[in-house]
Design a protein around this motif. Structure first.
Motif, PDB file in Angstrom:
ATOM      1  N   ALA A  27      -3.472  -4.088 -27.987  1.00 33.99           N
ATOM      2  CA  ALA A  27      -3.051  -3.198 -29.264  1.00 33.99           C
ATOM      3  C   ALA A  27      -1.766  -2.498 -29.274  1.00 33.99           C
ATOM      4  CB  ALA A  27      -4.026  -1.814 -29.234  1.00 33.99           C
ATOM      5  N   ARG A  28      -1.077  -2.261 -28.119  1.00 33.50           N
ATOM      6  CA  ARG A  28       0.250  -1.530 -27.880  1.00 33.50           C
ATOM      7  C   ARG A  28       1.385  -2.661 -28.380  1.00 33.50           C
ATOM      8  NH1 ARG A  28       1.816   2.299 -24.836  1.00 33.50           N
ATOM      9  NH2 ARG A  28       0.067   2.251 -23.561  1.00 33.50           N
ATOM     10  N   ARG A  55      -0.913   4.394 -34.186  1.00 30.21           N
ATOM     11  CA  ARG A  55      -0.424   5.005 -32.720  1.00 30.21           C
ATOM     12  C   ARG A  55      -0.463   6.419 -32.449  1.00 30.21           C
ATOM     13  NH1 ARG A  55       3.865   1.122 -34.432  1.00 30.21           N
ATOM     14  NH2 ARG A  55       4.817   2.782 -35.320  1.00 30.21           N
ATOM     15  N   ALA A  56      -0.335   7.099 -33.487  1.00 30.44           N
ATOM     16  CA  ALA A  56      -0.738   8.574 -33.357  1.00 30.44           C
ATOM     17  C   ALA A  56      -1.832   9.067 -33.191  1.00 30.44           C
ATOM     18  CB  ALA A  56       0.248   9.173 -34.577  1.00 30.44           C
ATOM     19  N   ASP A  57      -2.852   8.392 -33.507  1.00 30.19           N
ATOM     20  CA  ASP A  57      -4.350   8.794 -33.566  1.00 30.19           C
ATOM     21  C   ASP A  57      -4.739   8.840 -31.922  1.00 30.19           C
ATOM     22  OD1 ASP A  57      -7.301   8.164 -33.313  1.00 30.19           O
ATOM     23  OD2 ASP A  57      -6.997   8.538 -35.299  1.00 30.19           O
ATOM     24  N   LYS A  62      -6.241   6.827 -26.650  1.00 32.57           N
ATOM     25  CA  LYS A  62      -7.183   7.021 -25.437  1.00 32.57           C
ATOM     26  C   LYS A  62      -8.121   5.790 -25.018  1.00 32.57           C
ATOM     27  CE  LYS A  62      -8.342  11.921 -25.402  1.00 32.57           C
ATOM     28  NZ  LYS A  62      -9.374  12.975 -25.713  1.00 32.57           N
ATOM     29  N   ALA A  63      -8.455   5.057 -26.238  1.00 39.39           N
ATOM     30  CA  ALA A  63      -9.407   3.869 -26.135  1.00 39.39           C
ATOM     31  C   ALA A  63      -8.633   2.586 -26.167  1.00 39.39           C
ATOM     32  CB  ALA A  63     -10.147   3.794 -27.237  1.00 39.39           C
ATOM     33  N   TYR A  64      -7.299   2.572 -26.597  1.00 40.26           N
ATOM     34  CA  TYR A  64      -6.796   1.241 -26.757  1.00 40.26           C
ATOM     35  C   TYR A  64      -5.410   1.203 -26.277  1.00 40.26           C
ATOM     36  CZ  TYR A  64     -10.755   0.458 -29.862  1.00 40.26           C
ATOM     37  OH  TYR A  64     -11.771   0.572 -30.310  1.00 40.26           O
ATOM     38  N   LEU A  65      -4.764   2.263 -26.000  1.00 40.66           N
ATOM     39  CA  LEU A  65      -3.223   2.525 -25.663  1.00 40.66           C
ATOM     40  C   LEU A  65      -3.077   2.937 -24.389  1.00 40.66           C
ATOM     41  CD1 LEU A  65      -1.761   3.545 -28.916  1.00 40.66           C
ATOM     42  CD2 LEU A  65      -2.131   1.244 -28.181  1.00 40.66           C
TER      43      LEU A  65
END
Length: 72
Positions: A27-28, A55-57, A62-65
């Motif tokens: 995701a990053r 990206r700001a969420d 937490k889950a993907y980044l």
């Protein structure tokens, strides 16, 4: 090396205005080249928005980044 090549090509195509669908677990990297993103969980779109919004969420972070927050 192949992944880097795919992302480089995706970035070039994006800048040329070509729409592509990129399905990626990283995701990053995906949100660095995307204009828009969708989070799909168990076959359902659970979240969508601009790459910047995702990206700001905090839940995406937490889950993907891999970004965690510690209480002060």
């Amino acid at each position: 090396m192949l992944v880097d090549s795919i992302f480089e090509t995706s970035s070039i195509l994006n800048k040329l205005g070509t729409t592509i669908l990129l399905v990626e677990q990283n995701a990053r990297m995906a949100l660095q080249v995307a204009n828009r993103g969708y989070v799909i969980e168990t076959g359902t779109i659970s979240l969508s928005g601009s790459a910047e919004q995702l990206r700001a969420d905090e839940s995406v972070q937490k889950a993907y980044l891999g970004i965690t927050y510690h209480a002060a």
